[in-house]
Design an enzyme around this catalytic site. Structure first.
Site, PDB file in Angstrom:
ATOM      1  N   GLU A 196     -14.824  52.927 -48.425  1.00 53.12           N
ATOM      2  CA  GLU A 196     -13.813  51.872 -48.307  1.00 53.12           C
ATOM      3  C   GLU A 196     -12.405  52.473 -48.293  1.00 53.12           C
ATOM      4  OE1 GLU A 196     -14.260  48.384 -47.854  1.00 53.12           O
ATOM      5  OE2 GLU A 196     -16.145  49.329 -47.276  1.00 53.12           O
TER       6      GLU A 196
ATOM      7  N   TRP B  48     -11.918  53.843 -44.862  1.00 53.98           N
ATOM      8  CA  TRP B  48     -11.595  52.807 -43.867  1.00 53.98           C
ATOM      9  C   TRP B  48     -10.097  52.520 -43.903  1.00 53.98           C
ATOM     10  CZ3 TRP B  48     -13.661  50.776 -39.701  1.00 53.98           C
ATOM     11  CH2 TRP B  48     -15.047  50.758 -39.537  1.00 53.98           C
TER      12      TRP B  48
ATOM     13  N   TRP C 179      -7.716  32.410 -24.857  1.00 56.07           N
ATOM     14  CA  TRP C 179      -7.984  31.800 -26.159  1.00 56.07           C
ATOM     15  C   TRP C 179      -7.702  30.301 -26.099  1.00 56.07           C
ATOM     16  CZ3 TRP C 179     -10.359  35.167 -29.240  1.00 56.07           C
ATOM     17  CH2 TRP C 179     -10.106  36.529 -29.070  1.00 56.07           C
TER      18      TRP C 179
ATOM     19  N   ASN D 299     -13.078  40.411 -49.762  1.00 61.99           N
ATOM     20  CA  ASN D 299     -13.162  41.088 -48.463  1.00 61.99           C
ATOM     21  C   ASN D 299     -14.291  40.564 -47.588  1.00 61.99           C
ATOM     22  OD1 ASN D 299     -12.160  43.270 -46.684  1.00 61.99           O
ATOM     23  ND2 ASN D 299     -14.225  44.086 -46.953  1.00 61.99           N
TER      24      ASN D 299
ATOM     25  N   TRP E  53      -6.964  35.882 -32.324  1.00 62.50           N
ATOM     26  CA  TRP E  53      -7.028  36.585 -33.609  1.00 62.50           C
ATOM     27  C   TRP E  53      -5.646  36.879 -34.170  1.00 62.50           C
ATOM     28  CZ3 TRP E  53      -4.681  41.362 -33.612  1.00 62.50           C
ATOM     29  CH2 TRP E  53      -4.473  41.968 -32.372  1.00 62.50           C
TER      30      TRP E  53
ATOM     31  N   TRP F 248      -8.849  42.371 -38.610  1.00 64.55           N
ATOM     32  CA  TRP F 248      -8.892  41.278 -37.639  1.00 64.55           C
ATOM     33  C   TRP F 248      -9.448  41.736 -36.303  1.00 64.55           C
ATOM     34  CZ3 TRP F 248      -8.660  36.151 -37.558  1.00 64.55           C
ATOM     35  CH2 TRP F 248      -8.284  35.509 -38.748  1.00 64.55           C
TER      36      TRP F 248
END
Length: 474
Positions: free
Chosen positions: A283, A286, A315, A350, A368, A391
């Site tokens: 994590e 990341w 969108w 999360n 997004w 995202w």
């Protein structure tokens, strides 16, 4: 005699602070913090995050007072005016070097280049250090000397480097021999003075500040939660995550302190002994990956998708659906619980962030970037790199993102990760009297159920097929 200036940004601590340590090696120094409310608004920084920053700034000022390091606090609405201010300060105090830690965003780098240029013309210098990441930005490269675009390969290289040596924390800063006097003392402005609404005390209580408090939280996590982290982290009703992201984001805690704590029981050697330890390290990596991507691909700071072909997606312009999502009134309980947790606490679990993000971008087929902005405007740990990365992963527009045909079913996710509906009922009191099965899908077996909770604004199966068709058409 003052030798240097330390420019604090998103790094409000005195422990393990790269720029501060190097500045003190040159002799006496003074410090500066620049508050830029209009720039923060342009960047969609949450009010709870700004309040958090100001509260920690009070702590930092007290810590620097003990070290006899004076702190200048200046309000400069926009970063474009920062270079002239720093020129004035360095001339006023006859300072030859300004020390600061690198920030990776496009606007941050542009600001620093302008500062560097104006100081160099005066035979002064801006010295920048890699402090926010484990490895220097731009230093993790593949065999072709290109940035990694896949997390697995990036992680493997990071593991190899960590196995050679873990990064060490910088030594504790010693107090300066005598208090240096500034020509004009400065005070920390209030939220209202900066043009923001005050944050209520209940929200502040959730997020205490101070190095001691944060260090204790880190220690408690390592001792009590780390071993089972790989299991507990996905269950929002459990205390399974570290909740340290807000402290890492404004620099109350350093990434090196996290790594040192993670490997404390291995005498600070890179030895992974259990799955919980490895999962938390992954994590942290990341986070590292997204910071490096932001630096290597400036378009990510400019609201552009990493996958260029996804620019073609049309969108939906669905204002009412978006409002329902922001208000936690979509009729999908796990999504609504997450959005209400965000509003109430400035934070969201999360796993639930991924569910909410995928629901907006795929089931509702809403851009997004609208969700990314909403999160930034409300998250106490809002970080451009991590928020953008999360995202774009969920929307399948980013590097190493989830495949477009993989669309979380939020009901299945809810049943799997909140099986007893504890999280749902905490944030959705209107579901409190339903049994566990009903709480996940209130109207599934009783369409005429009389409760003050909306029916789903979208059909999950049909909307999944719709977004898959959209991506296929690219």
């Amino acid at each position: 005699m003052i030798q240097s200036l330390v420019w604090f940004r998103q790094d409000l601590r005195i422990e393990d602070h790269c720029a501060l340590w190097h500045a003190r090696q040159q002799g006496n120094c003074i410090a500066v913090v620049i508050l830029s409310p209009e720039q923060w608004k342009m960047h969609d920084d949450a009010q709870v995050k700004i309040d958090f920053y100001l509260r920690q700034l009070t702590v930092l000022k007290q810590q620097l007072d003990v070290l006899n390091i004076p702190l200048i606090i200046e309000t400069i609405p926009l970063w474009q005016d920062v270079p002239l201010f720093l020129q004035h300060v360095t001339e006023q105090y006859n300072i030859h070097s300004v020390h600061a830690n690198i920030e990776a965003g496009v606007n941050e780098l542009k600001r620093d280049h302008a500062v560097q240029a104006i100081l160099n013309r005066l035979d002064k210098e801006l010295v920048l250090y890699h402090d926010r990441t484990i490895f220097p930005l731009g230093s993790i490269r593949n065999k072709s000397e290109q940035p990694y675009q896949v997390f697995g390969a990036f992680k493997k290289t990071c593991y190899e480097r960590l196995s050679v040596a873990l990064p060490q924390c910088f030594p504790t800063i010693e107090s300066q021999s005598a208090a240096l006097k500034l020509k004009s003392p400065t005070q920390i402005p209030s939220m209202s003075e900066l043009g923001f609404e005050p944050v209520n005390t209940s929200m502040q209580t959730l997020w205490p500040v101070g190095q001691g408090i944060v260090q204790q939280q880190l220690d408690d996590f390592i001792e009590q939660q780390l071993y089972d982290y790989h299991q507990g982290r996905d269950f929002p009703a459990q205390t399974g995550t570290s909740k340290l992201s807000a402290y890492l984001n404004i620099g109350i805690l350093s990434i090196r302190q996290c790594l040192q704590a993670l490997f404390r029981h291995q005498q600070h050697h890179f030895i992974i002994e259990h799955q919980g330890q490895q999962t938390w390290l992954d994590e942290l990596l990341w986070r590292e990956f997204y910071q490096h991507l932001l630096f290597d691909y400036p378009e990510l700071s400019r609201h552009q998708p990493f996958k260029k072909n996804t620019k073609k997606i049309v969108w939906r312009n669905a204002h009412d659906d978006f409002q329902a999502w922001t208000q936690g009134r979509t009729g999908i309980p796990i999504v609504d619980a997450g959005m209400r947790e965000l509003t109430a606490t400035g934070w969201m679990h999360n796993r639930v962030r991924m569910i909410c993000a995928m629901f907006l971008s795929k089931n509702l087929l809403i851009d997004w970037r609208k969700g990314e902005q909403w999160f930034m405007q409300h998250l106490i740990d809002g970080d451009l790199a991590a928020n953008n990365g999360g995202w774009q992963w969920s929307a399948s527009t980013g590097t190493d993102a989830v495949p477009y045909f993989r669309v979380f079913n939020p009901i299945s996710q809810s049943k799997k990760f909140d099986p007893d509906a504890i999280y749902l009922k905490k944030w959705l009191p209107e579901l409190a009297d339903l049994n566990t099965t009903e709480a996940h899908e209130p109207y599934a077996k009783n369409p005429n159920l009389n409760i003050d909770y909306p029916k789903a604004i979208v059909d999950l199966k049909q909307s999944r097929l719709r977004v898959i068709d959209v991506f296929k058409s690219l």
